[in-house]
Each structure stands twice: as structure tokens, then as C-alpha cells.
Design a protein around this motif. Structure first.
Motif, PDB file in Angstrom:
ATOM      1  N   ARG A 155       0.937  -0.765   0.120  1.00 33.98           N
ATOM      2  CA  ARG A 155      -0.169  -0.389   0.194  1.00 33.98           C
ATOM      3  C   ARG A 155       0.854   0.640   0.086  1.00 33.98           C
ATOM      4  O   ARG A 155       0.435   2.116  -0.620  1.00 33.98           O
ATOM      5  N   ASP A 156       1.581   0.962   0.743  1.00 32.79           N
ATOM      6  CA  ASP A 156       2.451   2.460   1.053  1.00 32.79           C
ATOM      7  C   ASP A 156       3.552   2.974  -0.958  1.00 32.79           C
ATOM      8  O   ASP A 156       3.638   3.610  -1.055  1.00 32.79           O
ATOM      9  N   SER A 157       3.701   1.056  -1.334  1.00 35.41           N
ATOM     10  CA  SER A 157       4.976   1.574  -2.962  1.00 35.41           C
ATOM     11  C   SER A 157       3.349   2.263  -3.625  1.00 35.41           C
ATOM     12  O   SER A 157       3.278   3.068  -4.190  1.00 35.41           O
ATOM     13  N   CYS A 158       2.581   2.080  -3.263  1.00 33.10           N
ATOM     14  CA  CYS A 158       0.676   2.003  -4.021  1.00 33.10           C
ATOM     15  C   CYS A 158       0.850   3.577  -3.962  1.00 33.10           C
ATOM     16  O   CYS A 158       0.548   4.356  -4.732  1.00 33.10           O
ATOM     17  N   GLU A 159       1.135   3.747  -2.942  1.00 34.44           N
ATOM     18  CA  GLU A 159       0.485   5.446  -2.807  1.00 34.44           C
ATOM     19  C   GLU A 159       1.451   6.538  -2.694  1.00 34.44           C
ATOM     20  O   GLU A 159       1.696   7.501  -3.695  1.00 34.44           O
ATOM     21  N   LYS A 160       2.414   5.475  -3.055  1.00 30.96           N
ATOM     22  CA  LYS A 160       4.282   7.206  -3.653  1.00 30.96           C
ATOM     23  C   LYS A 160       3.918   6.710  -5.014  1.00 30.96           C
ATOM     24  O   LYS A 160       4.394   7.975  -5.798  1.00 30.96           O
ATOM     25  N   HIS A 161       3.505   5.620  -5.935  1.00 27.77           N
ATOM     26  CA  HIS A 161       3.620   6.190  -7.189  1.00 27.77           C
ATOM     27  C   HIS A 161       2.119   6.759  -7.195  1.00 27.77           C
ATOM     28  O   HIS A 161       2.093   7.713  -8.810  1.00 27.77           O
ATOM     29  N   VAL A 162       1.098   7.134  -6.530  1.00 28.35           N
ATOM     30  CA  VAL A 162       0.018   8.176  -6.597  1.00 28.35           C
ATOM     31  C   VAL A 162       0.540   9.181  -6.843  1.00 28.35           C
ATOM     32  O   VAL A 162       0.204  10.110  -8.019  1.00 28.35           O
ATOM     33  N   ARG A 163       1.376   9.272  -5.519  1.00 26.71           N
ATOM     34  CA  ARG A 163       1.683  11.058  -5.601  1.00 26.71           C
ATOM     35  C   ARG A 163       3.178  11.069  -6.537  1.00 26.71           C
ATOM     36  O   ARG A 163       1.939  12.641  -6.803  1.00 26.71           O
ATOM     37  N   SER A 164       3.112  10.549  -7.340  1.00 27.00           N
ATOM     38  CA  SER A 164       3.563  11.022  -8.549  1.00 27.00           C
ATOM     39  C   SER A 164       3.562  11.100  -9.781  1.00 27.00           C
ATOM     40  O   SER A 164       3.642  11.770 -10.946  1.00 27.00           O
ATOM     41  N   CYS A 165       2.647  11.282  -9.267  1.00 26.20           N
ATOM     42  CA  CYS A 165       1.590  10.860 -10.998  1.00 26.20           C
ATOM     43  C   CYS A 165       0.468  11.802 -11.013  1.00 26.20           C
ATOM     44  O   CYS A 165      -0.440  12.502 -11.658  1.00 26.20           O
ATOM     45  N   VAL A 166       0.686  12.867  -9.895  1.00 21.54           N
ATOM     46  CA  VAL A 166      -0.604  14.208  -9.042  1.00 21.54           C
ATOM     47  C   VAL A 166      -0.070  15.405 -10.126  1.00 21.54           C
ATOM     48  O   VAL A 166       1.652  15.473  -9.609  1.00 21.54           O
ATOM     49  N   PRO A 167      -0.842  16.240 -10.799  1.00 22.26           N
ATOM     50  CA  PRO A 167       0.458  17.486 -11.531  1.00 22.26           C
ATOM     51  C   PRO A 167       0.544  17.974 -10.429  1.00 22.26           C
ATOM     52  O   PRO A 167      -0.174  18.637  -9.472  1.00 22.26           O
ATOM     53  N   ASP A 168       2.057  18.753 -10.817  1.00 19.89           N
ATOM     54  CA  ASP A 168       2.338  19.538  -9.837  1.00 19.89           C
ATOM     55  C   ASP A 168       2.015  21.288 -10.031  1.00 19.89           C
ATOM     56  O   ASP A 168       2.337  22.017  -9.212  1.00 19.89           O
ATOM     57  N   HIS A 169       1.346  21.614 -10.731  1.00 23.50           N
ATOM     58  CA  HIS A 169       0.039  22.559 -11.087  1.00 23.50           C
ATOM     59  C   HIS A 169      -0.848  22.298  -9.584  1.00 23.50           C
ATOM     60  O   HIS A 169      -1.411  23.533  -9.604  1.00 23.50           O
ATOM     61  N   LEU A 170      -1.057  21.947  -9.041  1.00 23.65           N
ATOM     62  CA  LEU A 170      -2.467  22.180  -8.502  1.00 23.65           C
ATOM     63  C   LEU A 170      -2.292  22.777  -7.221  1.00 23.65           C
ATOM     64  O   LEU A 170      -1.332  23.153  -6.805  1.00 23.65           O
ATOM     65  N   GLU A 171      -3.122  23.572  -7.476  1.00 22.55           N
ATOM     66  CA  GLU A 171      -3.438  24.101  -5.608  1.00 22.55           C
ATOM     67  C   GLU A 171      -2.778  22.804  -3.863  1.00 22.55           C
ATOM     68  O   GLU A 171      -3.772  22.000  -4.758  1.00 22.55           O
ATOM     69  N   GLU A 172      -2.445  23.940  -3.708  1.00 15.76           N
ATOM     70  CA  GLU A 172      -2.305  22.752  -1.898  1.00 15.76           C
ATOM     71  C   GLU A 172      -3.361  21.039  -1.872  1.00 15.76           C
ATOM     72  O   GLU A 172      -3.211  20.612  -1.789  1.00 15.76           O
ATOM     73  N   ASP A 173      -4.559  22.434  -1.511  1.00 18.29           N
ATOM     74  CA  ASP A 173      -5.738  21.946  -1.423  1.00 18.29           C
ATOM     75  C   ASP A 173      -6.399  20.418  -1.934  1.00 18.29           C
ATOM     76  O   ASP A 173      -6.970  19.583  -1.523  1.00 18.29           O
TER      77      ASP A 173
END
Length: 274
Positions: A155-173
């Protein structure tokens, strides 16, 4: 060739037809496993980006642009019975396995090889490919002996991959909310409570079982039919015992012409007239 040898060959061919093959090509990347992983992402991961009109970043390992087999997979059509059509050349195949071989042998130029390609099969541990495809049959003891600590690592590995796929331009919230949404849809099954859920409905399981039974029955019948025919017509053995009278050995039959009294006994009326 003896009848025993023919029977062995027929049984071997039947066994070969029932075995599920996997075509492994570039960099030992499994097509079958990649296909299952892709279906998982298409159901649980990619739609989240489409719903928010977000673009998957290039550094995301699950970006379709990096999928080593995506171009080939998008250019074939497979019906419910497994028959497949290659859209590159129009050839038709009796199974997905055979079109996979065809893609490998004839259309390798459509396999992505740019140094940045990704093999989705490498992520099958966190995408539960064996469970979702039904390749791994689980029972009571699998669930009873489930190791929550090992699944926590996945699950930790899956969450790590998920976070790497989130666009950088999004606001923090928005980024936090989107990460939570992706984790819930993609990684939430990595717990002992959900890990062994296949996601296959009863109807699909029933249909697959019916097709398998029909295939086995028809395949066995054809093998037995041709085995009997080959043994009877092309070997010294036969299942039909011939009598001496109709054995077909014309060279050994003896014919004698009737003479003398035999003729008179056979045709008494003609003898009396004379």
C-alpha cells in the motif's frame, strides 16, 4: 507409427490447447499481466484524471504514453469467444494468444522502445493482477493467513506511485484531495479485508465456466474421433474385426470352376431337357 504413439500425440495436442500461454517480449515484460494491470488502471485510475480534466504528468510511470504494448493493444479487436482481429494487417485469429504471437513476430515496430517505456506488469503486485484475472485461486487459508504488514508495504508503494502522478500545478488543498481520491480508488484494496476480492461478477464467472466446459468437451471429442480414424485407416491396428469372407485379401481367395456332376446337380432342368 503405432496406435500408442498416435494416442500419445493426440493427448499432448489436447493438453497444449488447454494450457494458458503468456507471450513475453521486450525486456521480459508479460503481455498478459500488463493487460490485467492496464484494465485495472483504466477502471480505477485514469477516470479520476478525466473527471477533473487533469493531464497525467510525463514522470508518472502509469502514463499511457509510456505503456510498452498500448499501441498494439489498441489495434486489435477481441470478441466474447476470444477470436481476434489485427487492425494493422486485417488478419483474423482464433484466440488472443495467437494474435499476441502475431503482434510479436510481425509488428514489433509498434512496441514502444524509446528508453522511457514502462512495463505495467512490473506493478502487478500492487495492482493485484493475479487476483483480478482469476489466475490465482484463493481459499479460506489465503485469507486466514493474510499478512497485514506485507500488504502495508504494498500500500505504501502504491501511494508513492500515486503521488508521483499528481500534477504539480495543483493548489495544495486540491492536490491533497486528489491524492486521497486516487489512493482510495487505486490502493484501498491492499488490505486483508479487500485484497482477495476479484471483482468478477457471477455472470462473467458462469460464462467463462460454460465456455471452458464446451471447449474441453468439443476438443476431447475431436481428438478421439481423429485418433480412431487414424488408427483404423493408417495403421496395422483396427477397431473393426474383418471376417475371412470379407477380409479384402483377394489374392488368397480360391475360385474353382464347376465340372461334370456339379453342373448337372446345379441345373437339373437343363440336363433333363437334353
Amino acid at each position: 507409427m503405432s496406435s500408442q504413439d498416435i494416442m500419445k500425440c493426440a493427448i499432448f495436442l489436447l493438453f497444449q490447447s488447454l494450457v494458458t500461454y503468456d507471450v513475453v517480449v521486450a525486456n521480459d515484460c508479460s503481455r498478459h499481466q500488463s493487460r490485467i494491470a492496464r484494465k485495472n488502471l483504466e477502471k480505477n485510475f485514469f477516470p479520476k484524471f478525466q473527471n477533473h480534466a487533469y493531464v497525467i504528468p510525463d514522470n508518472c510511470a502509469w502514463n499511457p504514453a509510456k505503456d510498452i504494448y498500448l499501441n498494439q493493444e489498441q489495434n486489435k479487436e477481441v470478441d466474447e469467444l476470444g477470436r481476434a482481429v489485427c487492425n494493422f494487417c486485417g488478419k483474423i485469429f482464433v484466440s488472443e494468444y495467437h494474435i499476441d504471437l502475431h503482434m510479436t513476430n510481425r509488428h514489433q515496430q509498434h512496441i514502444l522502445k524509446d528508453g522511457k517505456e514502462a512495463c505495467l506488469a512490473d506493478y502487478c503486485d500492487i495492482l493485484r493482477c493475479d487476483i483480478l484475472s482469476g489466475d490465482k485461486r484463493t481459499g479460506y487459508w489465503d485469507e486466514a493467513l493474510c499478512n497485514e504488514a506485507q500488504l502495508k508495504q504494498l500500500r505504501d508503494s502504491c501511494e508513492k506511485h500515486v503521488r508521483s502522478c499528481v500534477p504539480d500545478h495543483l493548489e495544495e488543498d486540491k492536490k491533497i484531495d486528489f491524492i486521497a481520491e486516487l489512493i482510495d480508488s487505486t490502493c484501498s484494496a491492499l488490505t486483508c479485508d479487500k485484497f482477495y476480492e476479484s471483482g468478477l461478477d457471477k455472470e462473467s464467472v458462469y460464462s467463462s465456466t460454460v465456455y471452458i466446459i464446451l471447449f474441453v468437451v468439443l476438443g476431447t471429442g475431436l481428438v478421439l474421433y481423429y485418433t480412431v480414424a487414424i488408427i483404423h485407416f493408417f495403421t496395422d491396428d483396427s477397431f473393426i474385426k474383418e471376417t475371412d469372407e470379407y477380409s479384402g485379401n483377394y489374392s488368397q481367395r480360391k475360385y474353382t470352376a464347376p465340372v461334370g456332376s456339379e453342373i448337372r446337380n446345379r441345373y437339373p432342368a437343363m440336363a433333363a431337357h437334353r
